[in-house]
Design a protein around this motif. Sequence first.
Motif, mmCIF file in Angstrom:
data_model
loop_
_atom_site.group_PDB
_atom_site.id
_atom_site.type_symbol
_atom_site.label_atom_id
_atom_site.label_comp_id
_atom_site.label_asym_id
_atom_site.label_seq_id
_atom_site.Cartn_x
_atom_site.Cartn_y
_atom_site.Cartn_z
ATOM 1 N N UNK A 260 47.909 38.298 40.334
ATOM 2 C CA UNK A 260 47.110 39.077 39.983
ATOM 3 C C UNK A 260 46.807 38.829 38.517
ATOM 4 N N UNK A 261 47.250 38.411 37.740
ATOM 5 C CA UNK A 261 47.002 38.170 36.342
ATOM 6 C C UNK A 261 45.941 36.967 36.416
ATOM 7 N N UNK A 262 46.242 36.049 37.049
ATOM 8 C CA UNK A 262 45.237 34.729 37.239
ATOM 9 C C UNK A 262 44.159 35.268 37.893
ATOM 10 N N UNK A 263 44.183 36.134 38.787
ATOM 11 C CA UNK A 263 42.939 36.650 39.510
ATOM 12 C C UNK A 263 41.928 37.279 38.477
ATOM 13 N N UNK A 264 42.661 38.283 37.684
ATOM 14 C CA UNK A 264 41.830 38.968 36.759
ATOM 15 C C UNK A 264 41.387 38.149 35.423
ATOM 16 N N UNK A 265 41.879 36.827 35.259
ATOM 17 C CA UNK A 265 41.408 35.896 34.384
ATOM 18 C C UNK A 265 40.423 34.804 34.616
ATOM 19 N N UNK A 266 40.335 34.954 35.961
ATOM 20 C CA UNK A 266 39.549 34.006 36.650
ATOM 21 C C UNK A 266 38.044 34.193 36.373
ATOM 22 N N UNK A 267 37.604 35.244 36.084
ATOM 23 C CA UNK A 267 36.176 35.672 35.865
ATOM 24 C C UNK A 267 35.144 35.628 36.966
#
Length: 500
Positions: free
Chosen positions: A256-263
Amino acid sequence: MQISFVGPLVCAGILLVGYYCRAPLIIGVIVSLAFGATALMTLSSLGGSSPLIYTFFAALLVTAVALRRQIWRDLGNVFGKIRAIWVLCSLMLYAIVGAWLFPRLFAGQISVFVQSPTRRGIVEASLAPVSGNITQTGYFVLGGLTTIALCVLLLHEDRIDAIRRGFFLWCGLHAGMGLLDLIGKHAGAGDILRPMRTASYAMLTEVTEGGFWRIAGAQSEASAFGGVSLVCLAFCYVYWRNTKSRLAQALSALLLVLLLLSTSSTAYVGLAILSIPVALSILHSFLSGRIEKGEILIIALLALAAVTALSIALYKEEFFAPFVHLIDSMVLNKASSASGQERLYWNIKSLQAFVDTSGLGVGIGSSRASSWPIAVASQLGLVGGLMMATLSFMVFRGMGSLKRYVDPETNTVVSSVRACALASVVSGSLAGGSSDPGMIFFIALAVISASRARARSERYAAKHDLPLGQPPFAARLLKAPEKLPPVGRATSTLEASRGA
């Protein structure tokens, strides 16, 4: 043909991990999906196409199943118990015929978007046979054959544990390489996973958006990384909700964190869509008075995040300015951007191609769209679209009422794989360019279909008070032996006739 050195090396490592887990082929097919930019070779004769390493494992799985000693009996078992396989085979045959016939039948009459043979990019051109007809059809047929091969293995023996391990390894590898990519870029090392990107795609890996590094992981760009993250998150979240697994919970949080930071705008919109059934489920549990600890944890974390964000905004008003700019450029104003307008035009031309061919389609691989349903309509036409819709419904249905005839772990894995496939459909509907639904869809179709077939056998056995796992034909013989012709009666009749 140019052989890549990194591709075979990665394949060897995956095979070793699969061998350690005692399921090298099943785990290999699933885990290899984490390497979305690693190719085995480059085929210059097919327009520079570079098959990814998952094609090697899929072909290896199909070959190994085809060489089984009792393959014809196993295939008869699959086609006799799983009706979806008949639809799948019909669709594969229609795709093969359409990819050869339709670009020639409507050549020069329709304008489509295709990959340029001379430069990297999508160009508008008149409909004609292209190398994509061969490569895209090959990928599609390979996915269908993988479904049949997995059904053979899953019907012959309970391999649900191998499916579970494969998916967790895939999610863990994807999240780990995304984290490495993010750390490397913020540490100033750049794209530290560049040696693994051997495919002939355009690699958009060292790009910033609104002051944020775009995470690509082992994929070719941030959009692909965000789409895969969404799919992995769906699997881990459903598995965590059903089993309270700490591993699934940790992976869900990291993804979830990586998805939100993926832009990635695809990831953001897809997450918003998939959040709707989650919110409805929590609301239903709250209204019925049966809210669980996991749901309370989700509500508490959301409330904590909202209070924290509000406090930071009150203390430093300009703190969230970069985030607001990012959401504004990647989501709210995406449709009005040059890229959004271009992709919208692809979809319009694809729908126009569907109309101009009277619903027959232009053939798989003949055009490029920006949404999977539109690509299915334009390439496979009305007939192929109906067959694809049938397979999609079978995946969407999942176990249904048959889930009570399988053990809880099997039901959990099937539900998680189903959620994974539905997330891939959502992601493809937002940015998919081909009518191929992807390998995850084909794997989920096999897992769901085989599990339903085994559950039907268990239901029949339970209904007739027979041992579990008893085949229906043998069950009928055990249940009604009085209907069989007695051997002694035939002998007595023969002796009586001789005496007469």
